[in-house]
Design a protein around this motif. Structure first.
Motif, PDB file in Angstrom:
ATOM      1  N   LEU A 120     -38.290 -14.381  11.871  1.00 16.64           N
ATOM      2  CA  LEU A 120     -38.599 -13.813  10.552  1.00 16.64           C
ATOM      3  C   LEU A 120     -39.928 -13.057  10.600  1.00 16.64           C
ATOM      4  O   LEU A 120     -40.080 -11.985  10.004  1.00 16.64           O
ATOM      5  CB  LEU A 120     -38.656 -14.935   9.508  1.00 16.64           C
ATOM      6  N   TYR A 129     -39.436  -9.666  11.971  1.00 17.04           N
ATOM      7  CA  TYR A 129     -38.840  -8.774  10.970  1.00 17.04           C
ATOM      8  C   TYR A 129     -39.901  -8.322   9.956  1.00 17.04           C
ATOM      9  O   TYR A 129     -40.026  -7.140   9.646  1.00 17.04           O
ATOM     10  CB  TYR A 129     -37.693  -9.495  10.250  1.00 17.04           C
ATOM     11  N   ARG A 175     -33.238  -5.961  10.159  1.00 15.73           N
ATOM     12  CA  ARG A 175     -32.574  -7.062   9.461  1.00 15.73           C
ATOM     13  C   ARG A 175     -31.333  -7.499  10.244  1.00 15.73           C
ATOM     14  O   ARG A 175     -30.986  -8.680  10.268  1.00 15.73           O
ATOM     15  CB  ARG A 175     -32.190  -6.612   8.047  1.00 15.73           C
ATOM     16  N   LEU A 230     -31.808 -10.242  12.699  1.00 14.78           N
ATOM     17  CA  LEU A 230     -32.174 -11.573  12.200  1.00 14.78           C
ATOM     18  C   LEU A 230     -30.997 -12.528  12.305  1.00 14.78           C
ATOM     19  O   LEU A 230     -29.857 -12.136  12.028  1.00 14.78           O
ATOM     20  CB  LEU A 230     -32.568 -11.487  10.717  1.00 14.78           C
ATOM     21  N   ALA A 245     -28.418 -15.111  10.913  1.00 17.03           N
ATOM     22  CA  ALA A 245     -27.843 -15.130   9.556  1.00 17.03           C
ATOM     23  C   ALA A 245     -28.567 -16.124   8.659  1.00 17.03           C
ATOM     24  O   ALA A 245     -28.745 -15.870   7.449  1.00 17.03           O
ATOM     25  CB  ALA A 245     -26.357 -15.462   9.631  1.00 17.03           C
ATOM     26  N   ARG A 248     -31.587 -14.592   6.786  1.00 18.88           N
ATOM     27  CA  ARG A 248     -31.481 -13.352   5.996  1.00 18.88           C
ATOM     28  C   ARG A 248     -31.791 -13.574   4.522  1.00 18.88           C
ATOM     29  O   ARG A 248     -32.359 -12.704   3.868  1.00 18.88           O
ATOM     30  CB  ARG A 248     -30.092 -12.736   6.170  1.00 18.88           C
ATOM     31  N   GLU A 249     -31.429 -14.734   4.012  1.00 23.52           N
ATOM     32  CA  GLU A 249     -31.719 -15.005   2.602  1.00 23.52           C
ATOM     33  C   GLU A 249     -33.232 -15.043   2.372  1.00 23.52           C
ATOM     34  O   GLU A 249     -33.750 -14.492   1.405  1.00 23.52           O
ATOM     35  CB  GLU A 249     -31.095 -16.336   2.185  1.00 23.52           C
ATOM     36  N   ALA A 301     -35.445 -13.548   4.259  1.00 21.74           N
ATOM     37  CA  ALA A 301     -35.948 -12.178   4.431  1.00 21.74           C
ATOM     38  C   ALA A 301     -35.739 -11.376   3.147  1.00 21.74           C
ATOM     39  O   ALA A 301     -36.622 -10.618   2.718  1.00 21.74           O
ATOM     40  CB  ALA A 301     -35.235 -11.507   5.598  1.00 21.74           C
ATOM     41  N   ASP A 302     -34.583 -11.553   2.519  1.00 20.81           N
ATOM     42  CA  ASP A 302     -34.311 -10.828   1.268  1.00 20.81           C
ATOM     43  C   ASP A 302     -35.292 -11.253   0.177  1.00 20.81           C
ATOM     44  O   ASP A 302     -35.731 -10.421  -0.632  1.00 20.81           O
ATOM     45  CB  ASP A 302     -32.877 -11.094   0.806  1.00 20.81           C
TER      46      ASP A 302
END
Lengths: 182, 205
Positions: free
Chosen positions: B9, B12, B19, B22, B24, B27-28, B30-31
């Motif tokens: 993370l 990123y 993205r 990354l 999976a 990803r939440e 990161a969002d």
């Protein structure tokens, strides 16, 4: 339509005695650096002071700009230093009372899905509560969208040291925003 | 969001990974940070409308200052001087300027002669002002004339090179309030119901 002169060309004209050409650099960069200065100092009024002093200083020391093609980064460094100088002199600094944090919704609060505008307001307030060096690095990276190498150049730090500062800043920001974001 | 940031993370968020690279599971998170990132942008900052004019007035004043002219004279490569000649010339000029330097404690303009011209020092007390400009015939009465600099809590100062003779001038406070110099030797009617201050610079010949 003629192409606008490059920074290097404008700097050469100024150093050659064309003082009015400096206005081109003011027009080109004052609105770019204003949001940065406002966020780091915490006030639009202070930002105007910083921008003014930075440009005057840049003019006075323009002959020391080693790489006029990279004038923007050089000016950025001056603005960054002026922000620090401004705050260290204890000039006006808008701070957010710590009590305001208590108004943030708790993690289980249904209101945690805050609207975008509300989130922006809270993020802006939390940014002002961070130490200046953490706030600065977050703004350079995520608002000014500079690369790590560019930020390291502005702040005169190594990239590994910058990464560590950025990580600490993100961690501090998350802690203060806990309950607002998922 | 977790407190400890996984390395993937961090890469990123440092801009060193996309993205798509990354895992999976991250990803939440990161969002979530991307939403914070978007909220960090305060939008445009409104700067004072006269800021550019103030900057340029100060830049012009710096350009015209005796120190800067002396420095340009010494450093401009179009005039070739030997290191000894340049050093002696610079020392002589520095001695002249130090000899003619005005006393900072005086609150009235004090003409100082340098190289055939006069540097007039304008001083105005305005503790609550956010900007003060001195303007006059020498600046074609431009309200953004020559920006004065704040030297302490409420004293504003500017040095301007002027020719010998009478000069009419006034101060502009915060870009809109025109005031006379209370320390001027005299004031004259400006023909529009207001007054201007008068500065007499004697001819030293």
């Amino acid at each position: 339509m003629s192409t606008p002169p490059s920074d290097a060309e404008v700097v050469a004209r100024i150093l050659g005695g064309d003082v009015e050409a400096f206005g081109l650099l003011v027009d080109r960069y004052q609105s770019i650096f204003a949001p940065y200065a406002a966020q780091v100092t915490g006030s639009a009024d202070d930002a105007a002071d910083v921008i003014q002093e930075s440009f005057v200083r840049a003019y006075r020391f323009l002959s020391r700009c080693d790489n006029p093609a990279n004038f923007k980064a050089w000016l950025f460094r001056i603005v960054s230093n002026q922000c620090k100088s401004h705050m260290s002199r204890g000039w006006r600094r808008k701070t957010v009372p710590v009590d305001d944090i208590a108004t943030l919704p708790a993690p289980d609060d249904p209101a945690r899905d805050v609207a975008a505008g509300d989130l922006q307001d809270r993020v802006q307030r939390v940014l002002q509560q961070l130490p200046p060096d953490q706030r600065e690095v977050l703004v350079l990276k995520y608002v000014q969208d500079l690369s790590l190498i560019e930020i390291a150049d502005v702040l005169r730090v190594s990239v590994p040291a910058l990464k560590m500062r950025l990580l600490r800043a993100r961690t501090a920001l998350r802690r203060k925003l806990q309950g607002v974001m998922v | 969001m977790t407190d400890r940031e996984p390395d993937a993370l961090s890469r990123y968020l440092d801009g060193e990974a996309t993205r798509a690279e990354l895992p999976a599971a991250l990803r939440e998170e990161a969002d979530a940070f991307d939403r914070i990132r978007a909220a960090m942008d305060p939008g445009p900052v409104k700067l004072p409308p006269g800021l550019r004019a103030t900057i340029m007035a100060r830049v012009r004043a710096a350009h015209a200052s005796p120190w800067r002219r002396a420095w340009r004279w010494v450093t401009t490569p179009t005039v070739r001087v030997s290191p000894l000649t340049g050093t002696l010339a610079f020392a002589a000029l520095a001695a002249l300027i130090l000899w003619a330097r005005p006393q900072s404690s005086r609150l009235r303009e004090r003409p100082v002669e340098t190289t055939g011209h006069i540097v007039a020092r304008f001083v105005y007390r305005a503790p609550t002002a956010s900007s003060v400009v001195v303007t006059g015939e020498f600046a074609r009465w431009d309200p953004s004339g020559v920006a004065m600099r704040r030297v302490d809590g409420g004293t504003w100062v500017a040095e301007i090179e002027l020719t010998p003779g009478l000069h009419h001038y006034a101060f502009v406070v915060d870009g809109k309030r025109w005031v006379i110099d209370p320390n001027a030797t005299s004031q004259v009617d400006d023909g529009f119901g207001q007054q201007n201050s008068v500065l007499l610079i004697p001819n030293t010949d």
